[in-house]
Design a protein around this motif. Structure first.
Motif, PDB file in Angstrom:
ATOM      1  N   ASN A  53     -15.676 -11.857  -3.385  1.00  0.00           N
ATOM      2  CA  ASN A  53     -15.646 -10.838  -2.133  1.00  0.00           C
ATOM      3  C   ASN A  53     -14.358 -10.362  -1.833  1.00  0.00           C
ATOM      4  O   ASN A  53     -14.116  -9.925  -0.613  1.00  0.00           O
ATOM      5  N   ASP A  55     -11.531  -8.211  -2.128  1.00  0.00           N
ATOM      6  CA  ASP A  55     -11.549  -6.774  -2.706  1.00  0.00           C
ATOM      7  C   ASP A  55     -10.278  -6.549  -2.975  1.00  0.00           C
ATOM      8  O   ASP A  55      -9.851  -5.796  -3.965  1.00  0.00           O
ATOM      9  N   THR A  56      -9.289  -7.211  -1.965  1.00  0.00           N
ATOM     10  CA  THR A  56      -7.523  -6.751  -2.126  1.00  0.00           C
ATOM     11  C   THR A  56      -7.322  -7.554  -3.427  1.00  0.00           C
ATOM     12  O   THR A  56      -6.561  -6.958  -4.131  1.00  0.00           O
ATOM     13  N   ALA A  59      -8.718  -5.713  -6.449  1.00  0.00           N
ATOM     14  CA  ALA A  59      -7.829  -4.656  -6.848  1.00  0.00           C
ATOM     15  C   ALA A  59      -6.603  -4.993  -7.453  1.00  0.00           C
ATOM     16  O   ALA A  59      -6.478  -4.156  -8.513  1.00  0.00           O
ATOM     17  N   ARG A 104     -19.064  -5.056  -6.210  1.00  0.00           N
ATOM     18  CA  ARG A 104     -17.736  -4.606  -5.372  1.00  0.00           C
ATOM     19  C   ARG A 104     -17.413  -3.267  -6.203  1.00  0.00           C
ATOM     20  O   ARG A 104     -17.036  -2.894  -7.147  1.00  0.00           O
ATOM     21  N   SER A 105     -17.250  -2.377  -5.106  1.00  0.00           N
ATOM     22  CA  SER A 105     -16.896  -1.016  -5.446  1.00  0.00           C
ATOM     23  C   SER A 105     -15.240  -0.868  -6.285  1.00  0.00           C
ATOM     24  O   SER A 105     -15.265  -0.027  -6.886  1.00  0.00           O
ATOM     25  N   VAL A 106     -14.572  -1.640  -5.802  1.00  0.00           N
ATOM     26  CA  VAL A 106     -12.941  -1.644  -6.326  1.00  0.00           C
ATOM     27  C   VAL A 106     -13.238  -1.832  -7.743  1.00  0.00           C
ATOM     28  O   VAL A 106     -12.464  -1.231  -8.683  1.00  0.00           O
TER      29      VAL A 106
END
Ligand code: DC
Length: 223
Positions: A53, A55-56, A59, A104-106
């Motif tokens: 979870n 995201d950073t 990415a 996760r969208s990334v």
């Protein structure tokens, strides 16, 4: 045969991989297993101790990841930053983590570009969850392959038995959890495209499914 894109979506254990591989061979097309791409992201995340979870951090992982399929004399290999990861993606842990990072969208955005680049030249069978709905909405032929939950768990159990020593109940529990993750996420959930040809493989042999698909493809090509 025109160099078209064929998509095969459906839940885990419906027989997608065997069918897609065989169909690609019959058509003389490339076979692209997109689940392995999500698994490769999961492997990179685990090696870097990144939570599903975050995201950073995800990415950053994606930014530094180069995924490539290469054909070798021992079959198709998935290279992740130059390392052959093909045989490192099937553990129950990576399987669950792949399902988690795929929400996760990334991650989806990164793989969207990777997959479309792989499809640019056409002549490929793409296997996954959102091939017909999101990645290749204009694909010439789309299939949605399903089977009953019981038979999917049994097939997956037989496949994993030798390698993992899991019980049928454990396999069934993991499959149900993953189905639930994959079909209820907000981003590109598993669902048939409106124009997909649906096939239920519960009582069918692999060869029968492949023949049926070839019939559909021939029919579409001639119309
Ligand atoms: O097909 P597979 O079991 O190897 O896929 C692993 C996970 O990757 C699956 O649980 C959901 C995700 N996935 C996805 O979200 N979209 C795809 N096109 C392919 C796989």
């Amino acid at each position: 045969m025109k160099e078209i894109i064929v998509t095969i979506d459906g839940p885990a254990g419906a027989g997608k991989t065997t069918v897609s591989r065989s169909l690609a061979e019959r058509l003389g097309f490339r076979y692209i297993d997109t689940g392995a791409l999500y698994r490769a992201v999961a492997l990179a995340a685990r090696r870097n101790r990144v939570q599903a979870n975050d995201d950073t951090a995800l990415a950053k992982i994606c930014q530094n990841l180069e995924l490539q399929y290469v054909r070798t004399e021992n079959g198709l290999k998935l290279m992740s930053n130059g390392e052959d990861v093909t045989n490192k993606l099937r553990s129950p842990e990576i399987t669950m983590l792949a399902s988690a990072v795929s929400a996760r969208s990334v991650v989806r955005q990164y793989l969207l570009d990777v997959q479309r680049a792989m499809g640019r030249q056409g002549g490929a069978v793409f296997e996954g969850r959102d091939m017909g709905t999101v990645v290749f909405p204009n694909a010439e032929v789309k299939f949605y392959l399903d089977a009953s939950g019981k038979i999917r768990a049994k097939r997956r159990f037989l496949e994993l038995q030798e390698k993992m020593g899991l019980s049928l109940e454990e396999v069934e529990r993991d499959l149900t959890k993953r189905d639930n993750n994959d079909s209820t996420r907000t981003e590109a959930p598993l669902k048939p495209a409106a124009d997909a040809i649906r096939i239920d493989s519960t009582d069918m042999k692999i060869d029968e499914v492949v023949s049926l698909m070839l019939d559909h493809i021939q029919h579409i090509q001639h119309n």
